[in-house]
Design an enzyme around this catalytic site. Structure first.
Site, PDB file in Angstrom:
ATOM      1  N   GLY A 167      27.954  20.361  13.955  1.00  0.00           N
ATOM      2  CA  GLY A 167      27.207  19.756  15.056  1.00  0.00           C
ATOM      3  C   GLY A 167      25.717  19.806  14.842  1.00  0.00           C
ATOM      4  O   GLY A 167      24.942  19.828  15.814  1.00  0.00           O
ATOM      5  N   SER A 168      25.277  19.831  13.576  1.00  0.00           N
ATOM      6  CA  SER A 168      23.849  19.809  13.228  1.00  0.00           C
ATOM      7  C   SER A 168      23.071  20.985  13.800  1.00  0.00           C
ATOM      8  O   SER A 168      21.865  20.892  13.997  1.00  0.00           O
ATOM      9  CB  SER A 168      23.198  18.494  13.679  1.00  0.00           C
ATOM     10  OG  SER A 168      23.783  17.399  13.012  1.00  0.00           O
ATOM     11  N   SER A 253      30.191  20.783   7.842  1.00  0.00           N
ATOM     12  CA  SER A 253      28.880  20.228   8.153  1.00  0.00           C
ATOM     13  C   SER A 253      27.895  21.362   8.435  1.00  0.00           C
ATOM     14  O   SER A 253      27.668  22.211   7.571  1.00  0.00           O
ATOM     15  CB  SER A 253      28.989  19.239   9.324  1.00  0.00           C
ATOM     16  OG  SER A 253      27.832  18.457   9.446  1.00  0.00           O
TER      17      SER A 253
END
Length: 594
Positions: A167-168, A253
Site C-alpha cells: 500500500g505504498s 510491494s
C-alpha cells in the site's frame, strides 16, 4: 403494455432484485466467530480466539495489541511495550485499521474490475459492492496483529509466516480479507498478519520531533512498528504452536520493500530467518533526514511544510501531538507533492545508510530468500506517471524530448538499447513500451539485483516471474501488480471465472511458499523443480505453464547499470555525515562505481 414489454420489465425487475440480494449478501458484516474452546497466554495476558468459519480445525486470534496505543503523547514516537490486560481478552474480532487516506481507492478498484474483463453484470455487482461495503474501523490506536493457526497445543512447533501488507506505506491493513485465507495454514504453518502506522502518522519527520528525541531523529515509526511486531512474534508465537526459531517474513510491494528496509535497519538482524519479497525492494528509493538529492526536500523540510497550515512556526513536539488525526490525514489532499516523503528515511540511526547501499555492500544479513515480480507490474501505474522510469519523471510529450531525456538518464548507447528492446522508437507504441519498461524499472531490476547479491553472498536464493493473466479474453491488465497474492493465499475473488489451471497453480504456489518457510527450499515431491538462483540466471516462471528460464536479461542488464550508477552518485549525498565519516569503505562509493 404489450406482453413482450411486460415480460422484459419483469425480467429487469428480477435481475435488479437478484443483484440487490447479492449486494446485500456480499456487503453484510461477517458473522462473529464462535469462541475457541481454549485460552492462550502471551506476555501481556490471556486470549480467547475464535473458530474459523470455513475450517473448524483452524483458530483465529485477532486484534492482538503488540505495542501500546501510539496516541496522545505516544504519537510520533517509537512503539512502546503494551502494559497488558486483566482477565481474558476476546480475540475474535479484528482491531482497527491504522488511520489512512482512502481518496482514490474506489476508482482504483473500479480500474481493476474493468481491466479484469469481467462480464457487464459482474462489473456492476463489483461496483455496487465497493460502494456499499461499510468502511472499516480505523484509528491511531491500531498496532494490532492477527494469528491464524491449527497447531495450538501441537506436539511439534510449526514454521511461522509473518505477512507485511503493501500500500505504498500509505494504506492497507493486516486484516484485509485478501490475507485472511486458510491455504498457508492448511499447509502446516502459523500465519501472522500485522498493522503498522501509515503515511504521515507513520513516517513524518519534523525538526520539533527530532529535537526531543535522544538520538536527534524522527520518522520511521511504521518501520519501527514492523520490527516491534516481529519481536512480539519471536517472544509469543510458541503459545500458538509456532516455532520462534523458524520465522519467515513475507510481503508484497511496500510490504516487500519493508523487508529490505528491516534488513538494512539497526536492530533488524535476527528478527526473522528467511524472507519472501514479492514485487518490492527499496534499492533505489531514499529520503534523507537532513540531506536531499536534486531539487527534492529533506525529510525535515517536507514535514515542516506539511504541518505548516496546522501549527505555528514555533510549534514544539507537544503542539504537533495536539493536532487532530483526521486533520493530518485531510492535509494529504493539500500536499500531493509530499506523498513521496512519508516513507522510511535515511536518518543515520534507524536506517544508518541507503537501503541500496546496504544491499550492495553487504550491510544486510545473508539469509534464505525467495523473491520475484509479475510480468505486467505497471499496467495499474502508468496512467499516473506517464513515464518509463521513476529515476526522472514525468516524461515530456514530444518524441524528440523523450529521446533526449532517455539519453540523459541512461547514456546514448544504453538508451538506444532500451528503445530497441521496448519498442520506444515508434511514438504509436510509446505507451505500451513505456508501461512494460516501467514495470521492470519499478520492480524487476531490483528483485534480480537483490536476489543475485544474496546468492553471491552464499545464501540459498530462488527467483520467480509470475505471468498468469486473468482468464477473460477481454482483460487488459495482464499479470498486474499484486495479482500473485490471490494465488499465494488462495483468496480469489468469487466473481473471477477460475480455470482448472488457476486452481492447480494456486495450490502449487501455496506449496512452494510454505515449503520455503519450512526448509528454506520451495521444492518438494509432486511440484515442478524450481532451480536455485545462481550464475546461470535461472528463474521459475509461474503462468500458463510452470517453466524455468532467464527473464528479460538484456532489459534488466541495462536498467541495473542505471540503478547502480544512481546509487553510487547518491551515496555521498544521502549518507548521514557521521555514518559516511565512520565507514571504512566511504559508504560503499568505491565498490558501487560502474
Amino acid at each position: 403494455m404489450t406482453t413482450m414489454l411486460k415480460w422484459l420489465f419483469g425480467l429487469v425487475v428480477l435481475f435488479g432484485l437478484a443483484l440487490a440480494g447479492l449486494v446485500f449478501i456480499l456487503t453484510r458484516p461477517a458473522a462473529p466467530l464462535a469462541p475457541a474452546p481454549l485460552i492462550v497466554e502471551v506476555d501481556q495476558g490471556r486470549l480467547q480466539g475464535g473458530i474459523d468459519a470455513k475450517n473448524p480445525e483452524i483458530l483465529q486470534f485477532n486484534g492482538i495489541p503488540y505495542a501500546a496505543a501510539p496516541i496522545g503523547d505516544l504519537r510520533w514516537r517509537a512503539p512502546r511495550a503494551h502494559g497488558g490486560w486483566q482477565g481474558v481478552r476476546a480475540a475474535q474480532a479484528f482491531g482497527a485499521e491504522c488511520l489512512q487516506a482512502r481518496i482514490g481507492s474506489s476508482q482504483f478498484t473500479k480500474d481493476i474490475v474493468k481491466g479484469l474483463g469481467l462480464a457487464w453484470w459482474k462489473q456492476q455487482l463489483a461496483s455496487l459492492v465497493t460502494t456499499y461495503t461499510p468502511a472499516p474501523d480505523e484509528s491511531e490506536d491500531c498496532l494490532f496483529l492477527n494469528v491464524r493457526t491449527a497447531n495450538v497445543g501441537g506436539e511439534t512447533a510449526q514454521p511461522v509466516m509473518v505477512w507485511i501488507h503493501g500500500g505504498s506505506h500509505q494504506t492497507g491493513s493486516g486484516s484485509n480479507a485478501v490475507y485472511q485465507a486458510n491455504q498457508l495454514v492448511e499447509n502446516g504453518v502459523v500465519l501472522v498478519t500485522i498493522n503498522y502506522r501509515l503515511g504521515p502518522l507513520g513516517y513524518l519527520a519534523h525538526p520539533a520531533l527530532s529535537a526531543e528525541d535522544p538520538r536527534g531523529v524522527s520518522g520511521n515509526y511504521g518501520l519501527l512498528d514492523q520490527m516491534a511486531a516481529l519481536e512480539w512474534v519471536r517472544d509469543n508465537i510458541a503459545a500458538f504452536g509456532g516455532d520462534p526459531e523458524n520465522i519467515t517474513v513475507f510481503g508484497e510491494s511496500a510490504g516487500a520493500q519493508s523487508i529490505s528496509e528491516i534488513m538494512a535497519a539497526s536492530g533488524g538482524e535476527g528478527l526473522f530467518h528467511k524472507a519472501i519479497l514479492q514485487s518490492g525492494s527499496s534499492t533505489y528509493r531514499s529520503v534523507g533526514l537532513d540531506t536531499a538529492l536534486d531539487a527534492r526536500f529533506t525529510a525535515h523540510e517536507a514535514g515542516r511544510i506539511f504541518l505548516s497550515n496546522l501549527v505555528g512556526e514555533g510549534a514544539d513536539a507537544a503542539d504537533l501531538r495536539k493536532i487532530e488525526g483526521d486533520d493530518i490525514i485531510a492535509a494529504l489532499a493539500d500536499h500531493p507533492d509530499l506523498y513521496y516523503y512519508f516513507k522510511p528515511v535515511v536518518d543515520g540511526e534507524v536506517l544508518p545508510r541507503m537501503v541500496g547501499d546496504a544491499i550492495m555492500n553487504g550491510h544486510v544479513p545473508a539469509i534464505p530468500m525467495l523473491a520475484g515480480y509479475n510480468a505486467d507490474e505497471a499496467t495499474l501505474f502508468y496512467a499516473g506517471t506517464q513515464s518509463p522510469t521513476l529515476i526522472k519523471w514525468p516524461f515530456p510529450e514530444s518524441q524528440a524530448e523523450r529521446v533526449a531525456l532517455l539519453d540523459e538518464i541512461y547514456g546514448a548507447a544504453d538508451a538506444e538499447i532500451l528503445r530497441d528492446l521496448y519498442g520506444l522508437h515508434d511514438p504509436t507504441n510509446w505507451d505500451k513500451g513505456a508501461t512494460d519498461m516501467l514495470g521492470d524499472d519499478l520492480f524487476g531490476v531490483h528483485m534480480r539485483l537483490l536476489g543475485r547479491l544474496n546468492a553471491e553472498s552464499g545464501a540459498p536464493t530462488w527467483l520467480y516471474h509470475f505471468d498468469r493473466v486473468p482468464p477473460s479474453p477481454r482483460q487488459t491488465l495482464g499479470a498486474f501488480h499484486a495479482s500473485e497474492i490471490f494465488f499465494v493465499f488462495d483468496s480469489h475473488n468469487p466473481l473471477m471465472d477460475l480455470t482448472e489451471h488457476d486452481r492447480r497453480l494456486t495450490a502449487q504456489m501455496g506449496a512452494y511458499w510454505t515449503n520455503f518457510a519450512k526448509t528454506g527450499n520451495p521444492n518438494s515431491a509432486g511440484l515442478p523443480e524450481w532451480p536455485a538462483y545462481g550464475a546461470d540466471d535461472q528463474w521459475i516462471i509461474l503462468g500458463d505453464q510452470i517453466a524455468t528460464g532467464r527473464v528479460r536479461p538484456e532489459k534488466l542488464d541495462v536498467l541495473e547499470r542505471a540503478v547502480t550508477s544512481w546509487v553510487y552518485a547518491a551515496v555521498p549525498v544521502l549518507t548521514p555525515p557521521q555514518v559516511f565519516a565512520s565507514s571504512g569503505e566511504q559508504a560503499g562509493a568505491e565498490s558501487l562505481e560502474p
